[in-house]
Design a protein around this motif. Structure first.
Motif, PDB file in Angstrom:
ATOM      1  N   UNK A  82      -3.814  -3.423  -2.280  1.00  0.00           N
ATOM      2  CA  UNK A  82      -4.872  -4.874  -1.987  1.00  0.00           C
ATOM      3  C   UNK A  82      -4.257  -5.637  -0.980  1.00  0.00           C
ATOM      4  N   UNK A  83      -6.116  -6.426  -0.608  1.00  0.00           N
ATOM      5  CA  UNK A  83      -6.315  -7.505   0.698  1.00  0.00           C
ATOM      6  C   UNK A  83      -7.515  -8.450   0.155  1.00  0.00           C
ATOM      7  N   UNK A  84      -7.335  -9.570   0.723  1.00  0.00           N
ATOM      8  CA  UNK A  84      -8.645  -9.890   0.453  1.00  0.00           C
ATOM      9  C   UNK A  84      -9.249 -10.186   1.717  1.00  0.00           C
ATOM     10  N   UNK A  85     -10.670 -10.437   1.132  1.00  0.00           N
ATOM     11  CA  UNK A  85     -11.847 -10.351   2.446  1.00  0.00           C
ATOM     12  C   UNK A  85     -12.562 -11.845   2.780  1.00  0.00           C
ATOM     13  N   UNK A  86     -12.877 -12.102   3.686  1.00  0.00           N
ATOM     14  CA  UNK A  86     -13.533 -13.134   3.630  1.00  0.00           C
ATOM     15  C   UNK A  86     -14.834 -12.941   4.043  1.00  0.00           C
ATOM     16  N   UNK A  87     -16.038 -12.547   4.243  1.00  0.00           N
ATOM     17  CA  UNK A  87     -16.582 -12.466   5.323  1.00  0.00           C
ATOM     18  C   UNK A  87     -16.053 -11.405   6.401  1.00  0.00           C
ATOM     19  N   UNK A  88     -16.567 -11.794   7.190  1.00  0.00           N
ATOM     20  CA  UNK A  88     -15.755 -10.280   8.853  1.00  0.00           C
ATOM     21  C   UNK A  88     -14.450 -10.575   8.626  1.00  0.00           C
ATOM     22  N   UNK A  89     -13.496 -11.337   8.229  1.00  0.00           N
ATOM     23  CA  UNK A  89     -12.335 -11.174   8.446  1.00  0.00           C
ATOM     24  C   UNK A  89     -11.275 -10.268   6.713  1.00  0.00           C
TER      25      UNK A  89
END
Length: 997
Positions: free
Chosen positions: A428-435
């Motif tokens: 699992x990874x966190x996504x924020x906009x293009x990041x």
């Protein structure tokens, strides 16, 4: 003489008259003209005209004045022709006519100076100039010089026509004027768009023109001027500057009047900024907002930073109207932001918003992966990390990777559709906009599946059950099972087989008993959920089933024997083919008999006993028996539709197969008719019977071997009505004799009804024997019509009625009298009203003197007197009164009476000799019954002669009187008891003849 045909006209001139005439056919030597005031002989002007002249002008006359003009034509031989006529000069128009408002918006005042001459009055007509409609029409006295018109429309032009009236002529003058305008109210100025303003106002009908002036308050310049006609209530100003403050002034004009109105101010809407963007700045956790400056004016910009999808405002910054960017510092990692830039101009705003922008996120923590006992899913969970969402990856052994993306706020995810008994790895990874942050990893197993479609069936066997299932998917290493008695949960046996087994048979079980089989699959460290199936072994049917009759109460008793094995309950089904309803009874396993009560009498029943064990049944053979029938209830015997029929009906209360209807004559008890009817029929019509007869009916019900009779019912056929009914009055008896003929058949007697016509009293009834053919009904009302009805009666029933109407003889009037009221031409008749009714009285008057009927009168039935007029004097009359009712009459006795006689006329006396007195007279009218002549000595009053004569006598001679004596004579006319006498007349007898000599 010749006619000149003189005519007068003024040719539009008020001080002159032109006189014209026709020249005579023989010519004229000249003409003389004279003009004077009408009604006065004063000569005002004269003139002359030569031959061949046919016109002449009179000048210097007074306008509006009546004149008399005389034209004299001189002809040859000193002859003249004169013609006179009147003329009227036209009136002069008014001078200095004016029409002014005096500043009023609803009135105009007219004023004028009188013209020269005379007038009858003035006529004023006021018109609305625009519509040409006549507003007011006024007639004024000749001395009036002003008039006020009120109730006019504001700001309107009016035309006034003033006419001077003289006779049928008039002279007119006109003038125009405006009423003052009214000021418009409720002026409003509001923005329509960023480049337009909408002006509106009320009360615009009171001005001919409206003038509008719009100013730019920022530049203090006039932007727009506008003139509008009456009726306009709004206007839109276009092509203005966005975000600008404007002033609007309004004035009203009508003719030469101008009135300043209200003013208002308003702003145009500002334009929103364009190209609003939000992007990352050079510093971490910072974002910069930019926009392009719009056209027009504004006070400042309000820049608002919103956080999250809900757009919660977090920061506000105000900047000048010429700025185009601003930077926000110290924001949250992985946060979603947007910026709204608002242009503010006066009270109005215009906004624009950017798209979302993100700061860089952090990776989630607290990652876990659990199966939760599911063979097809795994639950992944983690702690919340701020950002737009999450990127998930699941990597099973020997299977492709599963990737998923989730929005923020979700901290768990269930993977569905996984393979049972399989090891999986989760990232699992966190996504924020293009990041995207770095991943977190963990592993776990899925549960194995249980066997599918497990079934347990007895296959129709009483001591064995067979189990079957479908093999579980991958991950299963074998199966384990347990057989239990369902009711007691006692374990019977355990079963363990390999993963390639799909069925097994369980032997040596108890009949009719319920069993439960539980089976589970094993894989890795996990055991699948238990699958279970339930079934019964097949029960054994009961034996020795019987059904016996119990007569009272109506019921049937069932008996049976129990078979080997388990039984849950016995089910008894009792039914009849004649009834749709059936009895279903369930009893316990230890019961071996049952009695059914309250069954339908006279019905065949069938019984089946069934053993129940779970869903399975085993039934016995059928047993049958009849219940006893009941006798029929409510047997009724009524007359049929015709006198020769009986209608029999009953209520089926006892069942049975069919019924036997037995008919007998009531007096003999011998059966004359047997009719069989099927069950279900509840009525029967018996035909060909004797009308008016008494019959006995009995109905026998049959059910199987059983028979039972109903109670006996008695009934009558309806008798036939009598024939040839007639009725006639009995003279002087006030009774009616009724006759009829006997109809075929039987009857108990006759019933007669006498209903008095027009009476609300109940009818009078009489009875007659069965062999009677007539009856006399007495004690009836005289002169009354009765509706007579007769029925033949048999038991409680009557035949159809026979009706007839007949009337009794009326009663004769009594105490008839004929009296003389003291008149020679009238008699008065009266009588007592007799009992009963009559249509009218007929009164007949006979003249006994002339042996003829004089008069006949018809009077109303309530009359009791009559006066006869214009009768013969001194005559004897007889009267008779007859009561009339239809064609029936009853007359009174005759009574007689005399009219008074008239006194004799022309009484004269004479003495033809010394001892003789001659009396003569004339009869008055029709004469008298007789005459009586009386002679008295005038001196002593002693009667010396009395003679009664018949009605034809007109003279009489009295002899042996004293000569030279004065006698008094009277003659009386007599009629019955009445008499009328002449006045006494005196006369002397002659002296003795010798003395005379």
């Amino acid at each position: 003489g010749a006619l000149l045909n003189v005519s007068v006209s003024d040719h539009g001139r008020s001080d002159s008259l032109l006189v014209s005439w026709d020249e005579p056919e023989e010519g004229a030597k000249g003409y003389l003209l004279a003009l004077s005031s009408l009604g006065s002989d004063t000569l005002l002007q004269n003139g002359s005209a030569g031959p061949n002249t046919t016109s002449f002008w009179f000048h210097g006359l007074t306008p509006g004045t009546h004149y008399e003009i005389e034209v004299t034509a001189t002809l040859a031989c000193m002859k003249t022709v004169i013609q006179t006529m009147t003329a009227l000069t036209s009136p002069s128009p008014v001078h200095n006519l004016s029409l002014s408002s005096g500043g009023s918006s609803v009135s105009l005042r007219a004023a004028w100076a009188h013209g020269p001459g005379q007038r009858d009055g003035y006529s004023l007509a006021l018109y609305h100039s625009h519509s040409q409609a006549l507003v007011r029409n006024v007639s004024l006295l000749p001395n009036t010089s002003t008039f006020l018109f009120d109730g006019l429309l504001a700001g309107s032009e009016y035309a006034l026509k003033v006419s001077t009236l003289a006779g049928s002529s008039q002279a007119s003058t006109s003038v125009h004027q405006w009423t003052a305008p009214s000021i418009p109210t409720q002026l409003r100025l509001s923005p329509g768009s960023s480049t337009s303003l909408i002006a509106s106002w009320a009360g615009a009908a009171g001005a001919a023109w409206l003038h509008l002036e719009l100013r730019n308050l920022l530049t203090q310049t006039v932007t727009t001027t506008l003139s509008a006609r009456r009726g306009l209530t709004s206007y839109t100003f276009q092509h203005l500057h966005p975000g600008t403050h404007y002033w609007l002034g309004l004035s009203a004009t009508a003719g030469s009047y101008t009135v300043l109105g209200p003013n208002a101010t308003a702003w145009t809407y500002p334009l929103s900024p364009g190209n609003v963007t939000l992007s990352s700045a050079d510093e971490q956790s910072s974002l910069q907002a930019r926009w392009s400056i719009p056209v027009g004016h504004r006070d400042f910009y309000l820049v608002t930073l919103h956080e999250g999808e809900d757009g919660v405002p977090t920061r506000n910054i105000s900047v000048g109207g010429d700025n185009g960017h601003v930077t926000f510092h110290g924001l949250s990692p992985g946060g979603q932001y947007s910026v709204q830039v608002t242009v503010v101009a006066g009270p109005y705003q215009a906004s624009a918003r950017s798209t979302a922008a993100w700061t860089e996120p952090l990776a989630p923590s607290g990652v876990s992966l659990s199966s939760q006992g599911s063979p097809h899913s795994l639950l992944a969970s983690w702690e919340e990390a701020k950002g737009e969402g999450y990127l998930l990856a699941l990597s099973p052994t020997k299977h492709p990777e599963k990737n998923s993306s989730l929005l923020r706020g979700v901290t768990s995810f269930i993977y569905e559709g996984l393979h049972p008994g399989t090891l999986y790895t989760f990232e699992v990874s966190t996504v924020a906009g293009p990041y995207t942050s770095s991943p977190q990893c963990i592993s776990n197993w899925t549960y194995p599946l249980p066997p599918e479609q497990l079934t347990l069936s007895n296959g129709g066997h009483s001591t064995s059950l067979q189990a079957s299932w479908r093999a579980a998917p991958s991950g299963c290493t074998g199966y384990t099972g347990t057989l239990l008695e369902t009711k007691s949960q006692k374990r019977v046996r355990n079963v363990t087989v390999g993963n390639d087994w799909t069925n097994v048979t369980l032997e040596d079980l108890v009949p009719g008993r319920q069993y439960t089989l539980e089976v589970a699959a094993m894989a890795g460290p996990y055991r699948s959920p238990v699958q279970s199936a339930t079934d019964w072994t097949y029960p054994l049917a009961p034996a020795g089933v019987t059904l016996t009759n119990t007569r009272r109460p109506l019921g049937l008793s069932a008996f049976w024997d129990k078979a080997a094995g388990d039984v849950e309950q016995f089910h008894l089904q009792l039914y009849s083919k004649s009834h749709t309803a059936q009895r279903n009874i369930s009893v316990g396993p230890n019961t071996h008999n049952f009695t059914f009560l309250g069954l339908s009498p006279g019905t065949q029943y069938f019984l089946k006993v069934t053993v129940l064990s779970g869903p399975y049944r085993s039934s016995s053979h059928f047993a049958t028996e009849w219940t006893y029938p009941l006798s029929l209830a409510n047997v009724s015997v009524q007359p049929g539709r015709r006198p020769q029929e009986l209608h029999v009906s009953w209520v089926e209360s006892g069942g049975g197969r069919d019924h036997l209807v037995q008919l007998s004559v009531a007096e003999s008890l011998s059966i004359i008719r047997n009719v069989s009817v099927p069950r279900g029929v509840t009525q029967l019509d018996l035909e060909g019977l004797v009308p008016g007869s008494r019959y006995r009916v009995e109905i026998i019900s049959q059910a199987g071997p059983h028979r039972i009779s109903s109670q006996t019912a008695i009934g009558y056929t309806v008798p036939l009505p009598p024939r040839s009914l007639s009725a006639s009055p009995v003279n002087n008896a006030w009774a009616l004799a009724v006759h009829w003929e006997t109809a075929p058949g039987q009857r108990d007697g006759y019933l007669l009804s006498m209903l008095e016509e027009g009476s609300s009293a109940p009818p009078r009834t009489l009875e007659a024997g069965k062999d009677s053919t007539n009856v006399t009904v007495s004690q009836l009302e005289p002169g009354t019509c009765y509706l007579i009805g007769i029925w033949a009666v048999a038991g409680p029933y009557r035949s159809l009625p026979k009706n007839i109407t007949s009337c009794t003889v009326p009663a004769a009037p009594t105490n008839l009298s004929l009296t003389n009221p003291g008149s020679s031409s009238e008699l008065y008749t009266s009588w007592n009203e007799p009992p009963g009714r009559r249509d009218h009285y007929r009164i007949t008057l006979y003249s006994l003197s002339s042996q003829s009927r004089v008069q006949v009168q018809t009077l109303s039935p309530d009359a009791q007197n009559l006066t006869w007029t214009q009768l013969e004097a001194g005559s004897r009359f007889a009267v008779q009164v007859t009561a009339v009712r239809g064609s029936l009459e009853a007359s009174s006795i005759n009574v007689t009476q005399w009219t008074h006689p008239l006194a004799p006329a022309n009484l004269s006396l004479g003495s033809p000799s010394a001892s003789v007195l001659w009396v003569s007279w004339a009869a008055a009218g029709q004469g008298a019954e007789g005459f009586v002549v009386d002679v008295y000595e005038a001196a002593s009053g002693t009667q010396v002669g009395h003679t009664a004569l018949d009605g034809n006598a007109r003279s009489h001679i009295f002899r042996s009187l004293s000569p030279g004596t004065l006698y008094s004579v009277a003659v009386r006319a007599t009629a019955g008891p009445f008499h009328a006498s002449t006045p006494n007349l005196t006369h002397c007898t002659r002296e003795c003849d010798a003395l005379l000599a």
